[in-house]
Motif scaffolding. Structure first.
Motif, PDB file in Angstrom:
ATOM      1  N   ASP A   6       0.859  -1.169   0.000  1.00  9.84           N
ATOM      2  CA  ASP A   6       0.000   0.000   0.000  1.00  9.84           C
ATOM      3  C   ASP A   6       0.895   1.218   0.000  1.00  9.84           C
ATOM      4  O   ASP A   6       1.787   1.344   0.823  1.00  9.84           O
ATOM      5  CB  ASP A   6      -0.895   0.033   1.247  1.00  9.84           C
ATOM      6  CG  ASP A   6      -1.943  -1.069   1.229  1.00  9.84           C
ATOM      7  OD1 ASP A   6      -2.233  -1.576   0.132  1.00  9.84           O
ATOM      8  OD2 ASP A   6      -2.451  -1.406   2.302  1.00  9.84           O
ATOM      9  N   VAL A  11      -3.714   3.732  -2.783  1.00  5.24           N
ATOM     10  CA  VAL A  11      -4.140   2.586  -3.574  1.00  5.24           C
ATOM     11  C   VAL A  11      -3.015   1.556  -3.636  1.00  5.24           C
ATOM     12  O   VAL A  11      -1.870   1.908  -3.899  1.00  5.24           O
ATOM     13  CB  VAL A  11      -4.519   3.041  -5.001  1.00  5.24           C
ATOM     14  CG1 VAL A  11      -5.037   1.879  -5.823  1.00  5.24           C
ATOM     15  CG2 VAL A  11      -5.537   4.163  -4.955  1.00  5.24           C
ATOM     16  N   LEU A  48      -4.249  -5.011  -7.375  1.00  7.68           N
ATOM     17  CA  LEU A  48      -5.614  -5.166  -6.882  1.00  7.68           C
ATOM     18  C   LEU A  48      -6.090  -6.581  -7.145  1.00  7.68           C
ATOM     19  O   LEU A  48      -5.674  -7.219  -8.119  1.00  7.68           O
ATOM     20  CB  LEU A  48      -6.562  -4.189  -7.591  1.00  7.68           C
ATOM     21  CG  LEU A  48      -6.231  -2.707  -7.485  1.00  7.68           C
ATOM     22  CD1 LEU A  48      -7.092  -1.898  -8.436  1.00  7.68           C
ATOM     23  CD2 LEU A  48      -6.436  -2.234  -6.066  1.00  7.68           C
ATOM     24  N   GLU A  72     -11.841  -6.325  -6.388  1.00  6.86           N
ATOM     25  CA  GLU A  72     -11.646  -4.876  -6.236  1.00  6.86           C
ATOM     26  C   GLU A  72     -11.712  -4.178  -7.594  1.00  6.86           C
ATOM     27  O   GLU A  72     -12.326  -3.115  -7.729  1.00  6.86           O
ATOM     28  CB  GLU A  72     -10.306  -4.591  -5.568  1.00  6.86           C
ATOM     29  CG  GLU A  72     -10.236  -5.074  -4.139  1.00  6.86           C
ATOM     30  CD  GLU A  72      -8.830  -5.040  -3.574  1.00  6.86           C
ATOM     31  OE1 GLU A  72      -8.707  -4.800  -2.366  1.00  6.86           O
ATOM     32  OE2 GLU A  72      -7.857  -5.261  -4.326  1.00  6.86           O
ATOM     33  N   ARG A  94      -2.411  -1.750 -10.652  1.00  6.00           N
ATOM     34  CA  ARG A  94      -3.092  -0.463 -10.520  1.00  6.00           C
ATOM     35  C   ARG A  94      -2.810   0.448 -11.713  1.00  6.00           C
ATOM     36  O   ARG A  94      -3.733   1.042 -12.281  1.00  6.00           O
ATOM     37  CB  ARG A  94      -2.663   0.238  -9.224  1.00  6.00           C
ATOM     38  CG  ARG A  94      -3.244   1.643  -9.069  1.00  6.00           C
ATOM     39  CD  ARG A  94      -2.674   2.342  -7.852  1.00  6.00           C
ATOM     40  NE  ARG A  94      -1.225   2.296  -7.768  1.00  6.00           N
ATOM     41  CZ  ARG A  94      -0.412   3.142  -8.398  1.00  6.00           C
ATOM     42  NH1 ARG A  94      -0.889   4.091  -9.158  1.00  6.00           N
ATOM     43  NH2 ARG A  94       0.896   3.033  -8.259  1.00  6.00           N
ATOM     44  N   TRP A 111      -8.926   5.763  -3.280  1.00  4.56           N
ATOM     45  CA  TRP A 111      -9.030   4.692  -2.307  1.00  4.56           C
ATOM     46  C   TRP A 111      -9.593   5.223  -1.028  1.00  4.56           C
ATOM     47  O   TRP A 111      -9.284   6.353  -0.687  1.00  4.56           O
ATOM     48  CB  TRP A 111      -7.627   4.106  -2.060  1.00  4.56           C
ATOM     49  CG  TRP A 111      -7.635   2.757  -1.440  1.00  4.56           C
ATOM     50  CD1 TRP A 111      -7.422   2.473  -0.131  1.00  4.56           C
ATOM     51  CD2 TRP A 111      -7.870   1.520  -2.086  1.00  4.56           C
ATOM     52  NE1 TRP A 111      -7.497   1.129   0.075  1.00  4.56           N
ATOM     53  CE2 TRP A 111      -7.780   0.514  -1.117  1.00  4.56           C
ATOM     54  CE3 TRP A 111      -8.172   1.144  -3.388  1.00  4.56           C
ATOM     55  CZ2 TRP A 111      -7.968  -0.822  -1.396  1.00  4.56           C
ATOM     56  CZ3 TRP A 111      -8.353  -0.185  -3.670  1.00  4.56           C
ATOM     57  CH2 TRP A 111      -8.250  -1.144  -2.681  1.00  4.56           C
ATOM     58  N   PRO A 112     -10.430   4.583  -0.309  1.00  6.66           N
ATOM     59  CA  PRO A 112     -10.953   3.251  -0.540  1.00  6.66           C
ATOM     60  C   PRO A 112     -11.989   3.253  -1.664  1.00  6.66           C
ATOM     61  O   PRO A 112     -12.515   4.304  -2.033  1.00  6.66           O
ATOM     62  CB  PRO A 112     -11.592   2.862   0.793  1.00  6.66           C
ATOM     63  CG  PRO A 112     -11.969   4.143   1.424  1.00  6.66           C
ATOM     64  CD  PRO A 112     -10.941   5.145   0.955  1.00  6.66           C
ATOM     65  N   ILE A 113     -12.269   2.079  -2.164  1.00 11.76           N
ATOM     66  CA  ILE A 113     -13.217   1.936  -3.251  1.00 11.76           C
ATOM     67  C   ILE A 113     -14.601   2.298  -2.730  1.00 11.76           C
ATOM     68  O   ILE A 113     -15.041   1.767  -1.707  1.00 11.76           O
ATOM     69  CB  ILE A 113     -13.222   0.498  -3.784  1.00 11.76           C
ATOM     70  CG1 ILE A 113     -11.843   0.128  -4.324  1.00 11.76           C
ATOM     71  CG2 ILE A 113     -14.281   0.302  -4.856  1.00 11.76           C
ATOM     72  CD1 ILE A 113     -11.676  -1.331  -4.638  1.00 11.76           C
TER      73      ILE A 113
END
Length: 121
Positions: A3, A13, A17, A21, A62, A75-77
């Motif tokens: 991260d 992000v 992923l 996600e 990513r 981020w976060p999703i």
């Protein structure tokens, strides 16, 4: 997964992923996302979700996903709640039901009061 930490010290992000996600970011179903990543791995097509294999795992880089989407990922999703639609509420049914959808089951028969004795002495 690594991260990245931005200038404010918050987690950013991740570099890789998972397919769920990526599916959430693209707002597509899991089945389509897994099929699309498999097609990308097999063919390298630019029309599919970019992915790599890490051992047995499928990961979506990513940077490649941002290039595919054309926008940076935040981020976060964000979670988007999908309204639940019961089969009785679907278009064209015309009949509403107060029961939850599912197979109809017959009630279980009551157990016998006493077991029959097969061999009496």
């Amino acid at each position: 997964m690594n991260d990245s930490i931005d200038a404010t010290g918050q987690v950013g992000v991740p570099d890789l992923l998972g397919v769920p996600e990526a599916a959430a970011l693209l707002r597509v179903g899991l089945t389509f996302a897994y099929e699309s990543t498999a097609r990308f791995i097999a063919t390298g097509s630019n029309d599919e979700i970019p992915a790599i294999k890490v051992g047995r795992l499928t990961r979506v880089p990513r940077v490649a996903l941002e290039r595919f989407m054309g926008v940076p990922i935040t981020w976060p999703i964000p979670v988007v709640a999908m309204p639940a639609v019961r089969p009785s509420e679907s278009v064209g049914s015309g009949v509403s039901s107060s029961r939850a959808a599912g197979p109809r089951r017959r009630p279980r028969p009551a157990p016998p009061q006493s077991a029959p004795r097969l061999f009496e002495s």
